[in-house]
Design an enzyme around this catalytic site. Structure first.
Site, PDB file in Angstrom:
ATOM      1  N   ASP A  90      93.003   1.674  13.917  1.00  0.00           N
ATOM      2  CA  ASP A  90      94.729   2.292  13.001  1.00  0.00           C
ATOM      3  C   ASP A  90      93.806   3.987  13.562  1.00  0.00           C
ATOM      4  O   ASP A  90      92.925   4.110  14.345  1.00  0.00           O
ATOM      5  CB  ASP A  90      94.309   2.803  11.518  1.00  0.00           C
ATOM      6  CG  ASP A  90      93.467   2.748  11.085  1.00  0.00           C
ATOM      7  OD1 ASP A  90      92.136   3.286  11.861  1.00  0.00           O
ATOM      8  OD2 ASP A  90      92.534   3.101   9.930  1.00  0.00           O
ATOM      9  N   SER A  91      94.938   4.844  13.612  1.00  0.00           N
ATOM     10  CA  SER A  91      94.556   6.212  13.924  1.00  0.00           C
ATOM     11  C   SER A  91      93.516   6.960  13.124  1.00  0.00           C
ATOM     12  O   SER A  91      93.187   8.713  13.641  1.00  0.00           O
ATOM     13  CB  SER A  91      95.909   7.216  14.155  1.00  0.00           C
ATOM     14  OG  SER A  91      95.878   7.115  13.031  1.00  0.00           O
ATOM     15  N   GLN A 107     108.662   5.507  11.778  1.00  0.00           N
ATOM     16  CA  GLN A 107     108.500   5.662  10.273  1.00  0.00           C
ATOM     17  C   GLN A 107     109.629   5.707   9.475  1.00  0.00           C
ATOM     18  O   GLN A 107     110.797   5.435  10.298  1.00  0.00           O
ATOM     19  CB  GLN A 107     107.521   7.235  10.142  1.00  0.00           C
ATOM     20  CG  GLN A 107     106.182   6.706  10.849  1.00  0.00           C
ATOM     21  CD  GLN A 107     105.260   6.324   9.649  1.00  0.00           C
ATOM     22  OE1 GLN A 107     105.811   5.938   7.499  1.00  0.00           O
ATOM     23  NE2 GLN A 107     104.646   6.093   9.317  1.00  0.00           N
ATOM     24  N   ASP A 163      97.983  -6.487   9.031  1.00  0.00           N
ATOM     25  CA  ASP A 163      96.427  -6.918   8.133  1.00  0.00           C
ATOM     26  C   ASP A 163      96.631  -6.332   6.662  1.00  0.00           C
ATOM     27  O   ASP A 163      97.583  -5.438   6.638  1.00  0.00           O
ATOM     28  CB  ASP A 163      96.100  -4.958   9.451  1.00  0.00           C
ATOM     29  CG  ASP A 163      96.248  -4.106   8.835  1.00  0.00           C
ATOM     30  OD1 ASP A 163      97.857  -3.477   8.508  1.00  0.00           O
ATOM     31  OD2 ASP A 163      95.455  -3.475   7.581  1.00  0.00           O
ATOM     32  N   CYS A 223      91.542 -26.394   1.601  1.00  0.00           N
ATOM     33  CA  CYS A 223      91.179 -25.975   2.169  1.00  0.00           C
ATOM     34  C   CYS A 223      89.432 -26.921   2.828  1.00  0.00           C
ATOM     35  O   CYS A 223      88.531 -27.145   2.383  1.00  0.00           O
ATOM     36  CB  CYS A 223      90.535 -24.736   1.894  1.00  0.00           C
ATOM     37  SG  CYS A 223      90.296 -22.992   3.022  1.00  0.00           S
ATOM     38  N   CYS A 272      87.706 -24.230   4.705  1.00  0.00           N
ATOM     39  CA  CYS A 272      86.814 -23.352   5.008  1.00  0.00           C
ATOM     40  C   CYS A 272      85.053 -23.496   4.331  1.00  0.00           C
ATOM     41  O   CYS A 272      84.900 -24.948   3.693  1.00  0.00           O
ATOM     42  CB  CYS A 272      86.617 -22.102   3.993  1.00  0.00           C
ATOM     43  SG  CYS A 272      86.321 -21.730   2.654  1.00  0.00           S
ATOM     44  N   CYS A 280      84.824 -24.064   0.187  1.00  0.00           N
ATOM     45  CA  CYS A 280      85.103 -25.400  -0.033  1.00  0.00           C
ATOM     46  C   CYS A 280      84.839 -26.527   0.221  1.00  0.00           C
ATOM     47  O   CYS A 280      84.086 -27.371  -0.671  1.00  0.00           O
ATOM     48  CB  CYS A 280      86.844 -24.897   0.138  1.00  0.00           C
ATOM     49  SG  CYS A 280      87.614 -23.772  -0.550  1.00  0.00           S
ATOM     50  N   HIS A 333      86.183 -18.077   2.310  1.00  0.00           N
ATOM     51  CA  HIS A 333      87.620 -18.495   1.969  1.00  0.00           C
ATOM     52  C   HIS A 333      88.718 -17.268   1.760  1.00  0.00           C
ATOM     53  O   HIS A 333      89.521 -18.359   2.163  1.00  0.00           O
ATOM     54  CB  HIS A 333      87.308 -18.955   0.346  1.00  0.00           C
ATOM     55  CG  HIS A 333      88.829 -19.635   0.226  1.00  0.00           C
ATOM     56  ND1 HIS A 333      89.148 -20.777   0.603  1.00  0.00           N
ATOM     57  CD2 HIS A 333      89.773 -19.088  -0.642  1.00  0.00           C
ATOM     58  CE1 HIS A 333      89.988 -21.171  -0.139  1.00  0.00           C
ATOM     59  NE2 HIS A 333      90.653 -20.212  -0.912  1.00  0.00           N
TER      60      HIS A 333
END
Lengths: 373, 373
Positions: free
Chosen positions: B94-95, B191, B268, B306, B308, B311, B337
């Site tokens: 990001d900026s 924006q 994100d 799940c 993962c 799990c 997870h």
């Protein structure tokens, strides 16, 4: 047949060091061995898979902490500590004694056991030899430590004597609860402070109980290393040759080497994991405080001679950044390195014993590490 | 040739969703995609290898944080952010705009840029479109975000208009510094607050610059989800079909699905990682507060559906214990997870688009998850 047995492969000719294999229900462990500490059913910051990659085959966990939280009954319900924490290697649990005695004013010792206040919520709690055994049986650890008093330092001869005698009485109560099984082995602990006559008397009483292993307790409690080595010099020979000998609470590289040379087979300590999280790395060239500014733009690995995940993939500069930013991953990377470093040292010690070169290894290690010998 | 390009594989017939492949200098990423956030050159609590195992191929990192600590010059000297943090997947940075604007009284906006006080030490700092580009060029991220003002909510029409216009002026300055290269692609940010006329005007001005990708900024800043979806309804169609569309700061499962249906390709959010460390798990059956007492003796995995690492190997009871004990490993397991769960959701979304079943998938997901639709 005891759950845990030491096979001695070789005795060193010039020192008291022994090379062995500790046979446990959860694997065979080369000795001398350093055991990482997983106080609360986790070795702080690392996974079981990482522990295996590091080379750890046995860890220590703490009865006191697990008794208070989440409780041994819960862990038993989960199928035992191994299953609860997903660790299929061996586990040694301490007895809780050391922790409750460390509580100072918050505990009261009687012949029956120790009343204490929980460090978590101040609630009144009680531990005794019988309860410690019950907790450790519920946890299902491979090696169960007797409930002892770790004699403080300094202590008068009189106090150390009474304390050591109580430890023997408590040990007998432990043994009557945990009769050695194929699943769990009870280790006794020799106390006696820094007094040779008391160590002798205590070792005699403890070893008469014919247990599968013995620990030397009450060391690394504030005395100088010279005193500790002196106590080891006269205490280790009091223990039977054919049983594992465990020096509790010792983990600095120099003390590991000195302990092995005096005939110790097993060690544990929070040192490598604790200093890792504080930003210090154990390396071949001494301790490096990676948090320090000097490493800000140092793109070398923590220890160029190390084969760990951290040293293979990350720079001192990155680690310093993570530590300064208090990032969890920094704690993990530092812990992996420090634990691996001690595993490498123990591996080299075993190699040196097998090649009859332990004193030479010691001299070289200390020279690189920057110790005066 | 732009560094980053979106190949559209399929457009959904009943929604505005698109299935695509985002081609970057550090790998090809299936879209729609959720990007885990690695603020300080680490996705909190997990390793690069774990991110890969989770299925993440692109992460976000923060210019503001890295600018202040350890500094972009240091990271450039380390060989760039990828090398510094041992991540060979793609990185979007990001900026810094969002963070400096979030500082409130600690910052002052001028046409030139933003003066602000560091949250670390209170030191006076300055960021501008040019500086943000220089920082991101030093970091070497694959996708560079334009330095914009994230218009606060609520804002008057007048403020939102002025703010959006300044964002365009700043975008032009960004573009003059970071001419799109084969190594890094500049994304513009649309924006305009919650005002349709401003979004329209702003989108026109931003897209006229013909950039390799566009973000929709100024959402998920306190408005209701209904308002956010409405803004997406009229804003996404203003963006060119052949460029990736990135909705900044969105990461709840429901909003991911709604965003995809409105034509968004990239997302994100710190949500999955942050709530993980606070003890909350995203599951197929809604959010579970694993810290709660109800899970104390629940030996099921966090989410039985799940796949993962967490799990597969650990119970809710163990996770709760680690969380209550504030153990680092608990944070890691929860993070793994939650990130994996969102990867699975995105994978299922892509599958649903490819099978023309996205609305049906949405209905089923929301029913399981416990949303009213």
């Amino acid at each position: 047949m005891a759950a845990v047995k030491l096979e001695i492969i070789k005795k060193d000719t010039r020192t008291k060091a022994r090379l062995g294999r500790l046979i446990t229900p959860h694997g065979v462990i080369d000795t001398p061995v350093f055991m990482p500490v997983g106080t609360q059913a986790t070795v702080k910051a690392v996974s079981p898979e990482e522990l295996k990659e590091i080379g750890a085959k046995i860890i220590l966990s703490n009865t006191y902490h697990l008794f208070l939280r989440p409780g041994h009954n819960l862990i038993e319900k989960a199928g035992g500590l191994h299953k609860f924490m997903n660790w299929d290697g061996a586990i040694l649990t301490d007895s809780g004694g050391f922790q409750v005695f460390s509580l100072g004013d918050l505990r009261k010792i009687t012949e029956e056991g120790v009343e204490f206040r929980s460090h978590l919520d101040g609630s009144k709690q009680f531990l005794s030899p019988e309860l410690s055994m019950q907790v450790q049986m519920a946890l299902g650890s491979d090696i169960v430590m007797a409930f002892d008093e770790c004699t403080p330092y300094p202590a008068t001869h009189e106090y150390a004597e009474q304390s050591a005698k109580r430890t023997v009485r408590w040990l007998k109560r432990c043994k009557s609860i945990l009769t050695t099984t194929e699943r769990q082995a009870l280790f006794g602990i020799v106390q006696g402070g820094m007094f040779e006559d008391l160590r002798k008397e205590n070792a005699k009483e403890v070893t008469e109980l014919d247990l599968p292993g013995y620990a030397i307790g009450g060391l690394s409690v504030g005395e100088t290393k010279e005193i500790m080595y002196e106590v080891l010099d006269y205490t280790v020979p009091l223990l039977p040759e054919d049983r594992p000998r465990y020096l509790m609470g010792v983990g600095s590289p120099d003390a590991l080497i000195e302990g092995v040379m005096r005939g110790v087979d097993m060690f544990d300590c929070v040192l490598p994991t604790r200093i890792a999280r504080n930003g210090s790395a154990l390396t071949r060239f001494g301790k490096l405080v990676i948090r320090n500014a000097e490493f800000a733009d140092d793109f070398n690995p923590v220890d160029p001679t190390c084969d760990c995940y951290t040293c293979k993939n990350y720079s001192r500069a990155y680690l310093r950044h993570l530590l300064k930013a208090d990032e969890i991953f920094g704690h993990r990377l530092m812990t992996i390195h420090n634990l691996r470093f001690l595993q490498i040292v123990m591996q080299e010690i075993r190699q040196a014993i097998s090649e009859d070169k332990l004193p030479e290894y010691r001299r070289r290690f200390f020279a690189d590490y920057g110790y005066d010998i």
